[in-house]
Design a protein around this motif. Structure first.
Motif, PDB file in Angstrom:
ATOM      1  N   ARG A  99      -9.162 -17.001   0.822  1.00  0.00           N
ATOM      2  CA  ARG A  99      -8.738 -16.926   2.224  1.00  0.00           C
ATOM      3  C   ARG A  99      -8.348 -15.500   2.593  1.00  0.00           C
ATOM      4  NH1 ARG A  99      -3.746 -17.139   3.840  1.00  0.00           N
ATOM      5  NH2 ARG A  99      -3.004 -18.278   2.025  1.00  0.00           N
ATOM      6  N   HIS A 100      -7.570 -14.835   1.732  1.00  0.00           N
ATOM      7  CA  HIS A 100      -7.175 -13.451   2.013  1.00  0.00           C
ATOM      8  C   HIS A 100      -8.388 -12.527   2.020  1.00  0.00           C
ATOM      9  CE1 HIS A 100      -2.855 -13.611   2.367  1.00  0.00           C
ATOM     10  NE2 HIS A 100      -2.800 -14.434   1.332  1.00  0.00           N
ATOM     11  N   LEU A 101      -9.326 -12.751   1.122  1.00  0.00           N
ATOM     12  CA  LEU A 101     -10.529 -11.919   1.087  1.00  0.00           C
ATOM     13  C   LEU A 101     -11.297 -12.025   2.398  1.00  0.00           C
ATOM     14  CD1 LEU A 101     -12.497 -10.105  -0.531  1.00  0.00           C
ATOM     15  CD2 LEU A 101     -13.587 -12.214  -1.321  1.00  0.00           C
ATOM     16  N   ILE A 102     -11.476 -13.245   2.880  1.00  0.00           N
ATOM     17  CA  ILE A 102     -12.264 -13.467   4.096  1.00  0.00           C
ATOM     18  C   ILE A 102     -11.499 -13.026   5.343  1.00  0.00           C
ATOM     19  CG2 ILE A 102     -13.304 -15.264   5.532  1.00  0.00           C
ATOM     20  CD1 ILE A 102     -14.026 -16.665   2.826  1.00  0.00           C
ATOM     21  N   VAL A 103     -10.218 -13.390   5.440  1.00  0.00           N
ATOM     22  CA  VAL A 103      -9.430 -13.038   6.624  1.00  0.00           C
ATOM     23  C   VAL A 103      -9.282 -11.525   6.750  1.00  0.00           C
ATOM     24  CG1 VAL A 103      -7.094 -13.146   7.620  1.00  0.00           C
ATOM     25  CG2 VAL A 103      -8.182 -15.222   6.757  1.00  0.00           C
ATOM     26  N   TYR A 107     -12.488  -3.429  -3.625  1.00  0.00           N
ATOM     27  CA  TYR A 107     -11.164  -3.054  -3.130  1.00  0.00           C
ATOM     28  C   TYR A 107     -10.549  -4.211  -2.340  1.00  0.00           C
ATOM     29  CZ  TYR A 107      -7.610  -0.296  -0.657  1.00  0.00           C
ATOM     30  OH  TYR A 107      -6.431   0.181  -0.138  1.00  0.00           O
ATOM     31  N   GLY A 108     -11.351  -4.853  -1.516  1.00  0.00           N
ATOM     32  CA  GLY A 108     -10.880  -6.000  -0.753  1.00  0.00           C
ATOM     33  C   GLY A 108     -10.462  -7.149  -1.648  1.00  0.00           C
ATOM     34  N   PHE A 153      -2.192 -12.229  -1.968  1.00  0.00           N
ATOM     35  CA  PHE A 153      -1.860 -13.628  -2.244  1.00  0.00           C
ATOM     36  C   PHE A 153      -0.576 -13.745  -3.058  1.00  0.00           C
ATOM     37  CE2 PHE A 153      -2.022 -17.427  -4.933  1.00  0.00           C
ATOM     38  CZ  PHE A 153      -1.977 -18.396  -3.939  1.00  0.00           C
ATOM     39  N   SER A 154      -0.272 -12.751  -3.864  1.00  0.00           N
ATOM     40  CA  SER A 154       0.963 -12.806  -4.668  1.00  0.00           C
ATOM     41  C   SER A 154       2.189 -12.981  -3.776  1.00  0.00           C
ATOM     42  CB  SER A 154       1.110 -11.555  -5.534  1.00  0.00           C
ATOM     43  OG  SER A 154       1.451 -10.430  -4.754  1.00  0.00           O
TER      44      SER A 154
END
Length: 166
Positions: free
Chosen positions: A111-115, A122-123, A131-132
């Motif tokens: 989710r964080h990668l896509i958002v 790097y992403g 996410f941590s």
């Protein structure tokens, strides 16, 4: 009089006798003060404290040194140039399997990668460390931050596998 023989018990430096359990710890006791045997003089403990804080000083100085900063920055810069051209879900799955992430953690990183929209190595590093911040357990949060650090250490071959995952 029977000689007193001690042996090391592999629990953080505890020493036990064959007659009664007596605990000492080189540094700090793991038990309550009443249960422990104090064998160190005050000057020994003060010297130990001084050595510990000197060690902390050296580690902190090394961690924030310009040389360390440049080294990490160069590694991060290299990850910016690696595009995730394959299937992003598969890229996350490859690392998730390696580092034993559960389904919620996998979904959170994805989710964080896509958002965040940065489909590069790097992403992915940022998605893991971002996410941590969503994790409630301190130890697991620390593990995710460490995982982000491990990702920047991947070999070019490992990044190639991730970048072109299908």
């Amino acid at each position: 009089m029977q000689p007193l023989i001690y042996w090391l018990v592999c629990q953080n430096g505890l020493i036990a006798s064959d007659h009664a359990l007596r605990k000492t710890h080189v540094g700090r006791s793991l038990t309550t003060e009443a249960e422990s045997v104090n064998v160190f003089r005050d000057d020994t403990l003060a010297a130990d404290d001084r050595a510990f804080f000197l060690t902390v000083r050296d580690v902190v100085e090394a961690a924030v040194s310009e040389a360390t900063f440049r080294q990490v920055a160069q590694k991060l810069q290299k990850t910016r140039d690696i595009r995730l051209t394959g299937e992003q879900v598969k890229s996350v799955e490859l690392r998730a399997n390696r580092y034993m992430l559960n389904n919620t953690e996998r979904a959170g990183v994805l989710r964080h990668l896509i958002v965040e929209g940065d489909l590069s190595a790097y992403g992915l590093v940022n998605a893991v460390t971002h996410f941590s911040q969503d994790v409630d357990d301190y130890n697991r949060t620390t593990e995710f931050e460490g995982l982000g650090g491990m990702l920047i250490e991947l070999t070019p071959g490992d990044w190639k596998e991730l970048a072109h995952a299908a």
